[in-house]
Design a protein around this motif. Structure first.
Motif, PDB file in Angstrom:
ATOM      1  N   LEU A 890     -26.285 -33.900 -12.856  1.00 39.91           N
ATOM      2  CA  LEU A 890     -24.979 -34.550 -12.738  1.00 39.91           C
ATOM      3  C   LEU A 890     -24.603 -34.776 -11.280  1.00 39.91           C
ATOM      4  O   LEU A 890     -24.096 -35.839 -10.912  1.00 39.91           O
ATOM      5  CB  LEU A 890     -23.917 -33.712 -13.455  1.00 39.91           C
ATOM      6  N   ILE A 891     -24.849 -33.769 -10.413  1.00 33.54           N
ATOM      7  CA  ILE A 891     -24.524 -33.952  -8.986  1.00 33.54           C
ATOM      8  C   ILE A 891     -25.479 -34.955  -8.359  1.00 33.54           C
ATOM      9  O   ILE A 891     -25.070 -35.814  -7.569  1.00 33.54           O
ATOM     10  CB  ILE A 891     -24.569 -32.591  -8.262  1.00 33.54           C
ATOM     11  N   GLY A 892     -26.772 -34.882  -8.717  1.00 27.33           N
ATOM     12  CA  GLY A 892     -27.745 -35.849  -8.196  1.00 27.33           C
ATOM     13  C   GLY A 892     -27.394 -37.262  -8.624  1.00 27.33           C
ATOM     14  O   GLY A 892     -27.554 -38.214  -7.857  1.00 27.33           O
ATOM     15  N   ASN A 893     -26.904 -37.417  -9.847  1.00 26.28           N
ATOM     16  CA  ASN A 893     -26.484 -38.725 -10.347  1.00 26.28           C
ATOM     17  C   ASN A 893     -25.340 -39.288  -9.496  1.00 26.28           C
ATOM     18  O   ASN A 893     -25.313 -40.471  -9.133  1.00 26.28           O
ATOM     19  CB  ASN A 893     -26.038 -38.578 -11.799  1.00 26.28           C
ATOM     20  N   SER A 894     -24.358 -38.432  -9.194  1.00 28.82           N
ATOM     21  CA  SER A 894     -23.209 -38.869  -8.393  1.00 28.82           C
ATOM     22  C   SER A 894     -23.648 -39.293  -7.002  1.00 28.82           C
ATOM     23  O   SER A 894     -23.172 -40.297  -6.458  1.00 28.82           O
ATOM     24  CB  SER A 894     -22.178 -37.742  -8.309  1.00 28.82           C
ATOM     25  N   LEU A 895     -24.568 -38.535  -6.390  1.00 24.90           N
ATOM     26  CA  LEU A 895     -25.043 -38.880  -5.046  1.00 24.90           C
ATOM     27  C   LEU A 895     -25.835 -40.188  -5.073  1.00 24.90           C
ATOM     28  O   LEU A 895     -25.720 -41.014  -4.174  1.00 24.90           O
ATOM     29  CB  LEU A 895     -25.917 -37.750  -4.497  1.00 24.90           C
ATOM     30  N   LYS A 896     -26.625 -40.404  -6.134  1.00 26.72           N
ATOM     31  CA  LYS A 896     -27.482 -41.583  -6.194  1.00 26.72           C
ATOM     32  C   LYS A 896     -26.676 -42.859  -6.400  1.00 26.72           C
ATOM     33  O   LYS A 896     -26.964 -43.894  -5.785  1.00 26.72           O
ATOM     34  CB  LYS A 896     -28.519 -41.406  -7.311  1.00 26.72           C
ATOM     35  N   PHE A 897     -25.649 -42.799  -7.239  1.00 30.90           N
ATOM     36  CA  PHE A 897     -24.935 -44.014  -7.597  1.00 30.90           C
ATOM     37  C   PHE A 897     -23.643 -44.205  -6.791  1.00 30.90           C
ATOM     38  O   PHE A 897     -22.692 -44.804  -7.267  1.00 30.90           O
ATOM     39  CB  PHE A 897     -24.619 -44.010  -9.095  1.00 30.90           C
ATOM     40  N   CYS A 898     -23.605 -43.700  -5.582  1.00 36.15           N
ATOM     41  CA  CYS A 898     -22.496 -43.944  -4.652  1.00 36.15           C
ATOM     42  C   CYS A 898     -23.019 -44.735  -3.469  1.00 36.15           C
ATOM     43  O   CYS A 898     -23.829 -44.234  -2.684  1.00 36.15           O
ATOM     44  CB  CYS A 898     -21.881 -42.624  -4.174  1.00 36.15           C
ATOM     45  N   ASP A 899     -22.573 -45.996  -3.344  1.00 37.92           N
ATOM     46  CA  ASP A 899     -23.019 -46.827  -2.229  1.00 37.92           C
ATOM     47  C   ASP A 899     -22.255 -46.543  -0.947  1.00 37.92           C
ATOM     48  O   ASP A 899     -22.708 -46.847   0.151  1.00 37.92           O
ATOM     49  CB  ASP A 899     -22.873 -48.314  -2.591  1.00 37.92           C
ATOM     50  N   LYS A 900     -21.056 -45.977  -1.072  1.00 38.31           N
ATOM     51  CA  LYS A 900     -20.272 -45.615   0.105  1.00 38.31           C
ATOM     52  C   LYS A 900     -20.320 -44.108   0.265  1.00 38.31           C
ATOM     53  O   LYS A 900     -21.112 -43.419  -0.365  1.00 38.31           O
ATOM     54  CB  LYS A 900     -18.843 -46.106  -0.067  1.00 38.31           C
ATOM     55  N   LYS A 901     -19.468 -43.555   1.123  1.00 39.38           N
ATOM     56  CA  LYS A 901     -19.433 -42.117   1.354  1.00 39.38           C
ATOM     57  C   LYS A 901     -19.037 -41.415   0.048  1.00 39.38           C
ATOM     58  O   LYS A 901     -17.926 -41.552  -0.430  1.00 39.38           O
ATOM     59  CB  LYS A 901     -18.438 -41.779   2.459  1.00 39.38           C
ATOM     60  N   PRO A 902     -19.951 -40.618  -0.555  1.00 46.89           N
ATOM     61  CA  PRO A 902     -19.656 -40.014  -1.858  1.00 46.89           C
ATOM     62  C   PRO A 902     -18.596 -38.911  -1.764  1.00 46.89           C
ATOM     63  O   PRO A 902     -18.603 -38.101  -0.833  1.00 46.89           O
ATOM     64  CB  PRO A 902     -21.002 -39.432  -2.298  1.00 46.89           C
ATOM     65  N   VAL A 903     -17.700 -38.902  -2.746  1.00 44.46           N
ATOM     66  CA  VAL A 903     -16.743 -37.815  -2.907  1.00 44.46           C
ATOM     67  C   VAL A 903     -16.925 -37.296  -4.336  1.00 44.46           C
ATOM     68  O   VAL A 903     -16.700 -38.019  -5.304  1.00 44.46           O
ATOM     69  CB  VAL A 903     -15.292 -38.270  -2.674  1.00 44.46           C
TER      70      VAL A 903
END
Length: 998
Positions: A890-903
């Motif tokens: 789930l965390i890896g998914n969030s990091l992968k699919f954020c094109d801008k600075k991830p929050v």
């Protein structure tokens, strides 16, 4: 405004980045002065290096001022571009003790130097680094004479040297470990090989997990008296090395600050001790950690992915060797057990054969007297029963004698007594005993036994068994044509050939024809009965005569068995040879074999229309034993119409003519056995309703279960009582008629439909389980060769450095594809593991799980500038490895699919009873974990679709992945009796909510 045009000298034109830097550098502030005033020899050398594609530099003047070209920048690393124009002694102060004397020789003595693959510990990227370079210092003459500078060409050999070193270690490890047959020897050889590579293994230690719980035992080490020989996994020492974590997560861990914890440990080939170490789990069985490998890391090399893969290959090789040892040990134990079983079996046959002889003698004696006396008191049926009893008692005696002969040979107790024999006459008489049976079967017997020039010495009883067994075998498997027996003298040997035009032997079966208990599966012939040791016994008897036996055959064209024994007596033990003939020898064996052969002849039954016209139920009896067919027919014919067939193939032909209400079939028969017949009938809609009773000599509960498993309606073990058989036949016919009546009244009832649905559901569940097991095994077994493909291709690329860009392009393609496949295999393996029924639920700290996950993503979080916020997470009852995978995906998914600075925000709370989803039990308390991000999101209509395995909503090129991650999350939630939901809006991020029991 006046424009000034700067004229670039010809020797400084081009040169890429370094050409521009040299042109823009403030040379006036250096001892060289402005470049317009440089000596011509310096200009020439600068021109040479700027136009070269090889790493080169020039050191000029007494200070050895540094100038270099673009390819040389990779050698300087982080020193570039600050070192342009600096004295060489300052540029390379860390290696000046090595290269300074060479520069002095070149400048002061005008002598060039050359070094090949020289080790230099450079500090160019913030740490001392192991490098190897081939370089030459060539003196540069000044315009006015003398040596004014040095020009140097460099070749980087680091990748080649380190790659060859690692390849050598892997090769030696594989070569030595495959020869070891104990785990102790594997550990010893592994440590020995690692000692041979002190550059990559300054120190190493192996701990084997003991059979006792929470115990690790040191089984090999280059560390003398540093680590304890035995470690309890709950102690501080084991905790320092993170043993529990490595075992629980089956994960390689880095141990930092080793010097602080233990002081200066062995340094191997280096002057300084390693401050970092690896703890690597070693898997000797699927996903089961059996040992831990501790490795001190090279202090002059960074632990990147390639270096980590090398250490993992070492652990894989060790695990593979241990697995081979365990397999070898298991095979050895099984072999010893089989030898012991074989001894016991031989002793059993010997004892039981003797014990059988007494009751058989007491049976055969009275039977012979009854049949030889006045039989007028017996009815025709009673006399037939007596003859069947006598015939089968004789057959049983023959089988007992065969087993006894074989057991004696096995126990080395069979001693032949050799007499001079007229072998041609004896063999002719033996063959003649089969003439009546062969001709009655519509075949021809050809006997051509020519007198021998030299006397043959044989054991008469053994020779009878050799000839009669071969003839019996030929008759059994020949249904038409000719059986021929010949005897010739060839090369001072008596050569017996028994040839037939029978069904022949498949080529793949020929090497096994003389093995004990071997029978050709589904072979045709007159009967399937027999012990499977006849030909094996013949071979042993031939060997007792110092002879040989061979077979030539072609399927469908017949077989030829050839026996060859030496003539004379010189080759035989003198104590067992008699010079007197035994012409008074008498044996009933030929008559016994001939009677059995005669009874194998099939007589086609003749019916008078009773089958078609009778109101009695029709029963088909299928058995290859004629006596058994006759007995069952006489037993059943008072109540039923009985049809008979000798094997499954003939039974199918009879069924095509008239469908019976019941089939009684033997299991073991030639052409087509009972199981194959059953499958044919049950798979044909027109005959699937026919009840089938199987008859078998296999006794015991397991045999009955096996009979029912193949689809039999009933199963009877021989011998059985007549009353039991008749009762079971009546029950099966009554059930069949009631069933037929019920089907006619109520077809496709709700109960039948429900049963079909249940069966289909069970089948789907079984297939799904098989698929998951296959995925697990295939994925796990693919990892090691794939890892080797990646590592060895990288090592091979290193060793071929400089051979051309085309090869590098292909290697990059291989490594890129292997990396993608590694990710896919890893995800498939994790997915298949989730069905492991042995996974245990323990108290699991989700805060610790989150901490481990963020540590794994530390570098990616730093690269993306991500911000991760979280509440204090609770402890739940769960499976740690699966929950770790849930957080990682789930965390890896969030990091992968954020094109801008991830929050990324992670929150956890107890779910009020009224908010528990309908899919979950209201009798259980739940916690809710929410993973929220500001990524690209997705359309809400796809919220369920994204949890489907291999399902992707985005282009593969845009976002790499396997399409398994979220399917894993769903399965993990379900394994914990919870669920997962997704909410999102395209372009505005996504939120994943996980419900878990408290």
């Amino acid at each position: 405004m006046e424009l000034t045009n700067t004229v670039v000298p010809e020797f400084l034109t081009g040169g890429g980045e370094m050409g521009a830097l040299i042109r823009s550098h403030d040379w006036a502030s250096t001892p060289l002065g402005s470049f317009e005033k440089w000596p011509q020899s310096l200009k020439t050398c600068v021109r040479i290096i700027l136009t070269s594609s090889q790493p080169m530099f020039v050191w000029w003047g007494p200070e050895l001022i540094n100038l270099y070209n673009d390819p040389y920048r990779s050698i300087l690393g982080g020193k570039h571009p600050n070192v342009l124009g600096m004295p060489a002694a300052e540029v390379w102060k860390e290696i000046w003790d090595d290269v300074g004397p060479r520069a002095t020789t070149c400048m002061e003595k005008n002598i060039g130097t050359y070094d090949e693959a020289m080790l230099l510990i450079m500090e160019r990227n913030g740490y001392p680094e192991e490098t190897y370079y081939t370089f030459s210092y060539s003196p540069i003459p000044g315009d006015s004479g003398g040596t004014n500078g040095i020009i140097c060409a460099n070749t980087d050999d680091t990748l080649r040297i380190t790659g060859e070193r690692q390849l050598r270690t892997l090769r030696d490890l594989g070569r030595t470990n495959t020869e070891n047959t104990s785990d102790a020897a594997v550990f010893e050889h592994t440590i020995h090989v690692l000692k041979e590579n002190p550059h990559d293994f300054p120190f190493a230690c192996i701990y084997q997990l003991g059979t006792e719980s929470n115990t690790a035992i040191q089984v090999g080490s280059t560390l003398e008296n540093v680590l304890p020989a035995r470690l309890n996994l709950d102690t501080a020492a084991a905790d320092y090395w993170k043993f529990q974590e490595a075992i629980s997560f089956n994960k390689t861990l880095v141990i930092s600050s080793v010097i602080e914890g233990f002081g200066n440990l062995p340094s191997g080939a280096w002057a300084r001790s390693p401050d970092n170490a690896l703890v690597i789990p070693v898997n000797a069985a699927q996903s089961k950690v059996s040992a831990l490998l501790i490795v001190g890391l090279n202090p002059h090399r960074q632990l990147d992915d390639k270096y980590s893969s090398f250490f993992q290959l070492i652990a894989d090789q060790l695990g593979s060797s241990l697995a081979n040892v365990y397999a070898y040990e298991e095979a050895r134990r099984r072999a010893e057990a089989l030898i012991e079983i074989d001894r016991a079996k031989t002793a059993f046959f010997n004892n039981i054969s003797h014990e059988f002889r007494t009751p058989l003698t007491l049976m055969l004696g009275p039977l012979e007297e009854l049949l030889a006396g006045d039989t007028s008191a017996f009815s025709t049926k009673q006399r037939a029963d007596l003859e069947i009893t006598q015939r089968n008692a004789n057959r049983l005696l023959k089988l007992v004698n065969t087993l006894l002969d074989f057991s004696r040979i096995e126990a080395k107790k069979a001693h032949a007594q050799y007499f001079p024999v007229d072998l041609a006459n004896v063999t002719t008489d033996l063959a003649g005993s089969f003439r009546s049976a062969i001709e009655h079967a519509g075949m021809e017997l050809e006997v051509d036994c020519r007198p021998l020039q030299e006397t043959a010495y044989v054991d008469r009883d053994m020779w009878e068994k050799i000839v009669l067994n071969l003839l019996s075998n030929a008759f059994k498997y020949t249904l038409k044509g000719t059986i021929s027996v010949s005897l010739r003298e060839e090369d001072n040997k008596a050569v017996l050939r028994v040839k037939d035009t029978g069904i022949g032997i498949p080529a793949e079966e020929l090497p096994h024809m003389f093995e004990r208990f071997h029978r050709v599966k589904q072979s045709g012939g007159r009967s399937f009965e027999g012990t499977g040791i006849g030909l094996s016994l013949v071979k042993e008897l031939v060997l007792l005569h110092e002879g040989t036996i061979t077979v030539e055959s072609e399927a469908g064209k017949g077989s030829t068995f050839t026996v060859s024994i030496p003539l004379g007596a010189d080759h035989l033990p003198a104590a067992q040879v008699s010079m007197y003939d035994n012409s008074d020898y008498f044996s009933l064996l030929p008559e016994s074999f001939a009677q059995e052969a005669a009874h194998q002849i099939e007589i086609e039954p003749v019916y008078n229309g009773e089958i078609a016209d009778s109101d009695k139920p029709l029963i088909l009896v299928v058995d290859d034993n004629a006596d058994m067919r006759d007995y069952l027919q006489r037993l059943l014919q008072h109540y039923y119409v009985v049809d008979i067939a000798a094997n499954g193939k003939l039974a199918l032909e009879r069924i095509r003519q008239q469908v019976p209400e019941l089939v009684i079939s033997d299991v073991m028969m030639p052409e087509m056995d009972g199981v194959a017949l059953l499958n044919h009938l049950k798979n044909d809609p027109q005959t699937s309703a026919i009840p089938i009773i199987l008859l078998s000599a296999r006794a015991g509960e397991e045999a009955k279960i096996a009979g029912y498993d193949v689809g039999a309606d009933d199963y009877l073990v021989k011998p059985f009582s007549a009353k039991e058989l008749l009762a079971r036949v009546r029950v099966q016919i009554r059930i069949t008629r009631l069933h037929r009546h019920a089907v006619e009244i109520l077809q496709q009832s709700a109960q039948e439909l429900e049963q079909k649905v249940d069966e289909r559901t069970a089948e789907l569940l079984r297939k799904n389980n098989e698929l998951e097991q296959f995925a697990y095994i295939a994925s796990h077994d693919l990892q090691e060769p794939l890892r080797k493909i990646r590592t060895f291709s990288e090592l091979l690329q290193k060793s071929m450095q400089g051979t051309g860009t085309q090869a590098n392009h292909y290697f990059e393609k291989i490594q890129s594809s292997a990396a993608r496949m590694t990710a896919l295999i890893k995800d498939v393996l994790e997915y298949s593991r989730l069905s492991n029924p042995d996974a245990r639920f323990v108290d699991t700290d989700l805060q610790a799980i989150l901490k481990n996950t963020l540590t794994d993503f530390e570098l990616l979080i730093e690269q993306k500038g991500a911000l991760v916020q979280s509440d204090a997470l609770p402890v739940v009852r769960g499976i740690p490895l699966q929950l770790q995978q849930l957080f990682t995906n789930l965390i890896g998914n969030s990091l992968k699919f954020c094109d801008k600075k991830p929050v990324i925000k992670i929150t956890g709370c107890t779910v009020p009873e009224e908010e528990i989803p309908e899919e979950l039990s209201k009798d259980q308390a739940y916690i809710k974990l929410i993973f929220q991000d500001n990524g690209i999101g997705f359309e809400q209509q796809f919220s369920d679709r994204i949890f489907t395995i291999f399902q992707r909503l985005n282009e593969k090129k845009a976002y790499a992945g396997t399409g398994i991650g979220l399917a894993l999350c769903k399965k993990i939630a379900e394994n914990h009796h919870g669920l997962i939901r997704a909410d999102a809006e395209l372009g505005k991020g996504a939120s994943f909510t996980v419900y878990l029991p408290k």
